[in-house]
Design a protein around this motif. Sequence first.
Motif, PDB file in Angstrom:
ATOM      1  N   GLU A 146       1.021  -1.233  -0.056  1.00 38.77           N
ATOM      2  CA  GLU A 146      -0.012  -0.020   0.111  1.00 38.77           C
ATOM      3  C   GLU A 146       0.973   1.346  -0.127  1.00 38.77           C
ATOM      4  OE1 GLU A 146      -2.232  -3.222   2.447  1.00 38.77           O
ATOM      5  OE2 GLU A 146      -0.260  -2.615   2.163  1.00 38.77           O
ATOM      6  N   THR A 149       2.310   1.774  -3.833  1.00 37.82           N
ATOM      7  CA  THR A 149       1.503   1.992  -4.693  1.00 37.82           C
ATOM      8  C   THR A 149       0.970   3.566  -4.471  1.00 37.82           C
ATOM      9  OG1 THR A 149      -0.387   1.158  -3.400  1.00 37.82           O
ATOM     10  CG2 THR A 149       0.702  -0.285  -5.247  1.00 37.82           C
ATOM     11  N   VAL A 182      -2.515  -8.753   7.291  1.00 43.07           N
ATOM     12  CA  VAL A 182      -3.158  -7.330   6.918  1.00 43.07           C
ATOM     13  C   VAL A 182      -3.600  -6.660   8.207  1.00 43.07           C
ATOM     14  CG1 VAL A 182      -4.684  -5.817   5.464  1.00 43.07           C
ATOM     15  CG2 VAL A 182      -3.913  -7.998   4.395  1.00 43.07           C
ATOM     16  N   TYR A 184      -5.270  -3.079  10.070  1.00 43.81           N
ATOM     17  CA  TYR A 184      -6.224  -2.054   9.519  1.00 43.81           C
ATOM     18  C   TYR A 184      -6.172  -1.043  10.504  1.00 43.81           C
ATOM     19  CZ  TYR A 184      -8.093  -5.483   6.367  1.00 43.81           C
ATOM     20  OH  TYR A 184      -8.263  -6.320   5.635  1.00 43.81           O
ATOM     21  N   TYR A 220      -2.922   7.452  -0.529  1.00 45.03           N
ATOM     22  CA  TYR A 220      -3.010   6.074   0.468  1.00 45.03           C
ATOM     23  C   TYR A 220      -4.371   6.125   0.564  1.00 45.03           C
ATOM     24  CZ  TYR A 220      -1.317   2.492   3.437  1.00 45.03           C
ATOM     25  OH  TYR A 220      -1.041   1.463   4.095  1.00 45.03           O
ATOM     26  N   ASN A 224      -6.359   2.662  -0.419  1.00 44.92           N
ATOM     27  CA  ASN A 224      -6.482   1.429   0.735  1.00 44.92           C
ATOM     28  C   ASN A 224      -7.698   1.749   1.580  1.00 44.92           C
ATOM     29  OD1 ASN A 224      -3.947   0.368  -0.505  1.00 44.92           O
ATOM     30  ND2 ASN A 224      -3.156   2.475   0.112  1.00 44.92           N
ATOM     31  N   SER A 225      -8.585   2.083   1.219  1.00 44.50           N
ATOM     32  CA  SER A 225      -9.834   2.610   2.273  1.00 44.50           C
ATOM     33  C   SER A 225     -10.535   1.099   2.037  1.00 44.50           C
ATOM     34  CB  SER A 225     -10.431   3.514   1.953  1.00 44.50           C
ATOM     35  OG  SER A 225     -11.771   3.364   2.781  1.00 44.50           O
ATOM     36  N   THR A 226     -10.954   0.460   3.281  1.00 45.74           N
ATOM     37  CA  THR A 226     -11.720  -0.914   3.404  1.00 45.74           C
ATOM     38  C   THR A 226     -12.973  -0.445   4.487  1.00 45.74           C
ATOM     39  OG1 THR A 226     -10.420  -2.057   5.158  1.00 45.74           O
ATOM     40  CG2 THR A 226      -9.471  -1.854   2.938  1.00 45.74           C
ATOM     41  N   PHE A 230      -8.112   1.553   7.312  1.00 46.44           N
ATOM     42  CA  PHE A 230      -7.056   1.702   5.946  1.00 46.44           C
ATOM     43  C   PHE A 230      -6.032   0.557   6.117  1.00 46.44           C
ATOM     44  CE2 PHE A 230      -8.651   5.822   6.512  1.00 46.44           C
ATOM     45  CZ  PHE A 230      -9.028   6.227   5.181  1.00 46.44           C
ATOM     46  N   SER A 231      -5.728  -0.159   5.238  1.00 44.10           N
ATOM     47  CA  SER A 231      -4.917  -1.488   5.251  1.00 44.10           C
ATOM     48  C   SER A 231      -3.508  -1.265   5.298  1.00 44.10           C
ATOM     49  CB  SER A 231      -5.487  -2.470   4.106  1.00 44.10           C
ATOM     50  OG  SER A 231      -5.175  -1.940   2.795  1.00 44.10           O
ATOM     51  N   THR A 233      -0.233  -4.149   4.564  1.00 42.71           N
ATOM     52  CA  THR A 233      -0.103  -5.510   4.354  1.00 42.71           C
ATOM     53  C   THR A 233       1.365  -5.901   4.674  1.00 42.71           C
ATOM     54  OG1 THR A 233      -1.569  -5.777   2.517  1.00 42.71           O
ATOM     55  CG2 THR A 233       0.173  -7.438   2.719  1.00 42.71           C
TER      56      THR A 233
END
Length: 246
Positions: A146, A149, A182, A184, A220, A224-226, A230-231, A233
């Motif tokens: 994350e 990217t 992962v 969070y 970010y 990478n919002s779930t 925010f994750s 890894t």
Amino acid sequence: MIIKDLIKNSFSKNFKSYDKNALVQKLMADELAELLSDKEISSVFEIGMGTGFLTKKINEKFCLKSYTANDIAGCECFLQKINPSFDFLQGDIEALNLTGSYDAVVSNAVLQWMCDFDGLFAKIKRCLNDKGVFAFSTFGLKNYQEVKTAGGNVLEYKSMSELEALLQKYFKVEIIYEREKVLYFPTVKDVLKHIKKTGVNATSESPMSISELKKFQNQYAKLNSTPLGFSLTYNPVYVLCSKNSN
């Protein structure tokens, strides 16, 4: 380029927060120690002991005649609390001359910081007994994906196949596998605080500017919002090797 002084300073500044925040590294130490459970080990050299997650597990599991723990930072106080009879050797493992002979060389969540794997593996092989083992954990290609990217700096992690190819020149690779974990966090700032408090942020001499940091945080958050937050890894890799006859 990996700058060892940055690593030393980063971990030294964050020792107090490390145990509370290095959740994955602790799990890695537990799993790595389990890989060694059926081995006969009485003498150990540990690369990069940190605050002693793996040191504690091995001290509990084995009846040891000798244990030498190494770290680039000053970790001797942690070692003394675990077992005052253990020896501490401070310094960059890639620059040290190892002269002992050991049943096992071990390392937890450290080798990703190395510059010359070939030289290090040759050095480790030389200091292992004939039936000695080399057991370690490190991180694979998906680690901190994350951050990468979103435009942040991450280490150049090796793939499992790349690592295995390097090892096979010096060892018989008995076990090699990887996992994903992962974590969070409620905000992107919490992600960054977590990374900082585990000392795993020594990748650049120049910190981001305010505008660069804001851009990174926005990217970010976008990527990478779930539903869980925010994750971030982690990609642990576990390896157990024996000394080959070459």
